[in-house]
Write a protein that holds these residues in place. Structure first.
Motif, short mmCIF file in Angstrom:
data_model
loop_
_atom_site.label_atom_id
_atom_site.label_comp_id
_atom_site.label_asym_id
_atom_site.label_seq_id
_atom_site.Cartn_x
_atom_site.Cartn_y
_atom_site.Cartn_z
N ILE A 21 13.45 48.70 -4.90
CA ILE A 21 12.71 49.80 -4.29
C ILE A 21 11.39 49.35 -3.68
CG2 ILE A 21 13.76 51.50 -5.82
CD1 ILE A 21 11.21 51.53 -7.46
N THR A 22 10.95 48.14 -3.99
CA THR A 22 9.71 47.63 -3.41
C THR A 22 9.95 46.56 -2.35
OG1 THR A 22 9.46 46.01 -5.20
CG2 THR A 22 8.36 48.16 -5.47
N ASP A 23 11.19 46.31 -2.03
CA ASP A 23 11.54 45.31 -1.02
C ASP A 23 10.81 45.62 0.30
OD1 ASP A 23 12.67 43.55 0.74
OD2 ASP A 23 14.74 44.03 0.25
N THR A 24 9.97 44.71 0.74
CA THR A 24 9.18 44.95 1.96
C THR A 24 10.05 45.10 3.20
OG1 THR A 24 8.89 42.56 2.24
CG2 THR A 24 7.15 43.77 1.07
N ALA A 25 11.26 44.56 3.16
CA ALA A 25 12.15 44.68 4.32
C ALA A 25 12.55 46.14 4.58
CB ALA A 25 13.40 43.83 4.11
N LEU A 26 12.45 46.96 3.53
CA LEU A 26 12.84 48.36 3.70
C LEU A 26 11.85 49.13 4.57
CD1 LEU A 26 13.88 49.20 0.00
CD2 LEU A 26 15.36 48.56 1.91
N ARG A 27 10.62 48.63 4.67
CA ARG A 27 9.60 49.34 5.45
C ARG A 27 9.95 49.43 6.92
NH1 ARG A 27 4.30 46.19 2.94
NH2 ARG A 27 4.66 46.78 0.74
N ASP A 28 10.73 48.48 7.40
CA ASP A 28 11.06 48.44 8.82
C ASP A 28 12.29 49.26 9.17
OD1 ASP A 28 8.93 46.66 9.22
OD2 ASP A 28 10.19 44.93 8.75
N LEU A 29 12.93 49.86 8.15
CA LEU A 29 14.15 50.62 8.40
C LEU A 29 13.83 52.08 8.71
CD1 LEU A 29 16.38 49.28 5.48
CD2 LEU A 29 16.21 48.39 7.81
N ASP A 30 14.63 52.68 9.61
CA ASP A 30 14.50 54.13 9.79
C ASP A 30 15.12 54.82 8.59
OD1 ASP A 30 17.31 54.32 10.13
OD2 ASP A 30 17.14 54.10 12.30
N LEU A 31 14.93 56.12 8.47
CA LEU A 31 15.32 56.81 7.25
C LEU A 31 16.82 56.73 6.99
CD1 LEU A 31 14.10 58.52 4.96
CD2 LEU A 31 14.82 60.55 6.23
N ASP A 32 17.64 56.91 8.03
CA ASP A 32 19.09 56.87 7.84
C ASP A 32 19.54 55.51 7.32
OD1 ASP A 32 19.35 59.46 8.68
OD2 ASP A 32 19.84 58.94 10.75
N LYS A 33 18.98 54.45 7.89
CA LYS A 33 19.35 53.10 7.45
C LYS A 33 18.84 52.83 6.04
CE LYS A 33 21.31 49.12 8.14
NZ LYS A 33 22.78 49.04 8.28
N LEU A 34 17.63 53.32 5.74
CA LEU A 34 17.09 53.15 4.39
C LEU A 34 18.01 53.82 3.37
CD1 LEU A 34 14.83 52.44 2.35
CD2 LEU A 34 13.78 54.64 2.93
N PHE A 35 18.43 55.05 3.67
CA PHE A 35 19.33 55.75 2.75
C PHE A 35 20.64 54.99 2.60
CE2 PHE A 35 17.61 60.37 3.21
CZ PHE A 35 16.48 59.98 2.52
N GLU A 36 21.17 54.48 3.70
CA GLU A 36 22.43 53.74 3.65
C GLU A 36 22.32 52.51 2.76
OE1 GLU A 36 25.09 51.01 6.71
OE2 GLU A 36 23.92 52.69 7.54
N VAL A 37 21.22 51.79 2.90
CA VAL A 37 21.02 50.59 2.08
C VAL A 37 20.84 50.96 0.61
CG1 VAL A 37 19.43 48.68 1.62
CG2 VAL A 37 20.10 49.21 3.98
N MET A 38 20.04 52.01 0.35
CA MET A 38 19.71 52.34 -1.03
C MET A 38 20.88 52.89 -1.81
SD MET A 38 16.77 51.18 -1.63
CE MET A 38 16.64 51.88 -3.26
N VAL A 39 21.75 53.71 -1.18
CA VAL A 39 22.90 54.21 -1.95
C VAL A 39 23.84 53.06 -2.31
CG1 VAL A 39 22.82 56.58 -1.11
CG2 VAL A 39 24.13 54.88 0.18
#
Length: 422
Positions: A21-39
Motif C-alpha cells: 500500500i506504500t509502493d511509490t509506483a502506485l502514485r503514478d497510476l490513475d484510479l482505475d489502474k490503481l484499483f486493478e492493481v490493488m484487488v
C-alpha cells in the motif's frame, strides 16, 4: 492457504501488506489502474478467491462495483447495492468490518456471491476524512474464519484506497462542476439598439465552484428575461441543482409572463423533485419597447437602480422565501417599475457583499454608492474594483448589469422609485 499469522509469519505478511500500500509506483497510476492493481495484490496477499472494491455513488445512496478480481461480473453487470442492504450495504452503514461464514440469499443481496460458491466474506469500510466512500471485501470458496489481524490489515488497504478515491473524486467533481457551470453560463450577452448588458462570474476561493448563476434570454413579444440565482452549497451537487433550476426556469418563462408565477412554479418543482436543492433567485422580465420591468425575488437581495439625476436605490419588491425552501409557496408577488433612458439595473449574488469580518449593511451601502448610470461594462469594472479589489472572494460572485441606452433622449414617465435597504 490464507494469511498464516502464526508460526512467526505474521510480521512478514504485515510487512508485505504495508509495502503493497506504500509502493511509490502506485502514485503514478490513475484510479482505475490503481484499483486493478490493488484487488489483484489483495487477492494474492490474503490468499482469497475474490477481492472487490465498491464506491458510493454521488448521492451517497448506493454502492457501485468499480474493480474486482475473481468476480468480474460485478463490474461488467453494473452491480449496485443500496447502503444498509445486504453485506456490503451493511458494512457501509455500520462503518465497521463485517465477516460472514455463511453466504446465501439470507445474508447477501448480490446473487453473484453465492452463485460463485463463496463460503466466507470479509468486508471493511473505505473511510477518509470521516466519510465513507466505499467498501472493500474479499471472499473465499472454502470455509474460513478471518483472523483479527487479517481484518486490521484489510482495513489498512481500504484506508489507502479511500484516500485515493477521495482525492480522485474531489478533482473530478471540481472539474465536472466547472465544466457544467461554464456550459450553462451565457456566452456573449445579447445587445440591441436600446439595451446593453455586461456580467461577471468569479469562483469563490474557499467554496470552489458552486451554484451561483446568471442567465439572459429573449422572450416572445420583445421581452428579455434576466436571472441571478444562488444555490445553497457548493461543488458538483450544487452545480447540478443549478443546472436543473436554470433549465426549469427557462421553460416556465415561456409559459408564464409574471415572474412571480414563474418562481412559484420553480419552487413547486424544486420542492417536489429536488428535495435538498434550495436557492435564492431574482427574476426580472424587461419589455424592451416600453422599458417596463417586472421583478420577483425568492429570498434574494434586491437589485439596484441607478437613474441619471437621482440617487441610486435598491429596487423595492416583495421578498418571498427561497426556492425549494420546503413550503412550495403560493401567492408569490412581483413588483413593476419603469427603467428610464440612461438607467442601469445591477443584479448580484450575496458573495459580492458578504464578508465574515465586515458588516453587511456597510457593504451594501458601499455597493449602492458605487453603482452609477454608466455603461454596464464600466459599471461591472467599478463594482468589482470597489467590492472585491485585490482580495479573493470566499464565496462565488455573480454580477449582471443592464442599461437602457440613449440617455440623451427625454426620460419616459417613470413610476416612483421607493428607496429601501434590504
Amino acid at each position: 492457504m490464507g494469511l498464516a499469522m502464526g508460526g512467526g509469519r505474521g510480521p512478514d505478511v504485515r510487512l508485505r501488506v504495508l509495502e503493497a500500500i506504500t509502493d511509490t509506483a502506485l502514485r503514478d497510476l490513475d484510479l482505475d489502474k490503481l484499483f486493478e492493481v490493488m484487488v489483484w495484490r489483495v487477492r494474492e496477499l490474503f490468499a482469497v478467491d475474490t477481492a472487490t472494491i465498491l464506491l458510493l455513488d454521488v448521492r451517497g445512496e448506493q454502492l457501485v462495483a468499480k474493480a474486482t478480481s475473481g468476480l468480474e461480473e460485478e463490474v461488467f453487470q453494473g452491480v449496485r447495492i443500496p447502503v444498509g442492504t445486504g453485506f456490503a450495504g451493511r458494512v457501509a452503514r455500520e462503518r465497521e468490518p463485517v465477516a460472514l461464514d455463511h453466504v446465501d440469499e439470507s445474508t447477501v443481496v448480490n446473487p453473484l456471491l453465492w452463485e460463485r460458491g463463496l463460503r466466507a466474506l470479509l468486508g471493511v469500510p473505505m473511510v477518509t476524512q470521516g466519510e465513507v466512500v466505499g467498501v472493500l471485501h474479499v471472499g473465499s470458496t472454502t470455509p474460513r474464519r478471518f483472523a483479527d489481524e487479517e481484518v486490521d490489515l484489510l482495513q489498512l488497504v481500504a484506508d489507502r484506497l479511500a484516500m485515493a478515491a477521495h482525492t480522485h473524486r474531489s478533482r473530478s467533481e471540481r472539474a465536472a462542476a466547472a465544466m457544467l457551470q461554464d456550459s450553462l453560463l451565457p456566452g456573449l450577452l445579447p445587445t440591441s439598439p436600446d439595451w446593453d448588458l455586461a456580467a461577471r462570474y468569479v469562483t469563490g476561493a474557499e467554496s470552489g465552484v458552486g451554484g451561483d448563476w446568471y442567465d439572459v434570454f429573449d422572450l416572445p413579444g420583445g421581452r428579455i428575461g434576466l436571472v441571478v440565482g444562488d444555490v445553497a452549497g457548493n461543488g458538483l451537487a450544487a452545480a447540478i441543482v443549478m443546472g436543473r433550476l436554470r433549465s426549469a426556469l427557462r421553460a416556465y418563462a415561456l409559459e408564464f409572463t409574471d415572474p412571480a408565477e414563474v418562481l412559484g412554479k420553480l419552487d413547486r418543482k424544486a420542492t417536489h423533485f429536488a428535495g435538498h436543492g434550495m436557492a435564492t433567485v431574482a427574476y426580472a422580465v424587461v419589455e424592451t419597447a416600453t422599458g417596463r420591468m417586472d421583478l420577483a425575488l425568492a429570498g434574494h437581495l434586491p437589485p439596484l437602480i441607478a437613474v441619471p439625476g437621482r440617487e441610486t436605490a435598491f429596487v423595492d419588491a416583495p421578498l418571498g422565501p427561497p426556492v425549494g425552501y420546503g413550503l412550495a409557496i403560493t401567492g408569490r408577488r412581483s413588483a413593476r417599475a419603469d427603467i428610464p433612458f440612461g438607467a442601469l439595473i445591477a443584479f448580484y449574488t450575496d458573495g459580492l457583499v458578504e464578508r465574515r469580518e465586515l458588516d453587511l449593511d456597510s457593504r451594501l451601502e458601499t455597493l449602492r454608492r458605487v453603482v452609477t448610470p454608466v455603461s454596464p461594462e464600466r459599471a461591472c469594472v467599478r463594482i468589482m474594483a470597489a467590492l472585491v479589489g485585490d482580495r479573493p472572494a470566499t464565496d462565488d460572485i455573480t454580477l449582471l448589469a443592464i442599461r437602457h441606452k440613449h440617455a440623451s433622449e427625454p426620460d419616459r414617465a417613470a413610476a416612483p422609485w421607493i428607496t429601501s435597504t434590504p
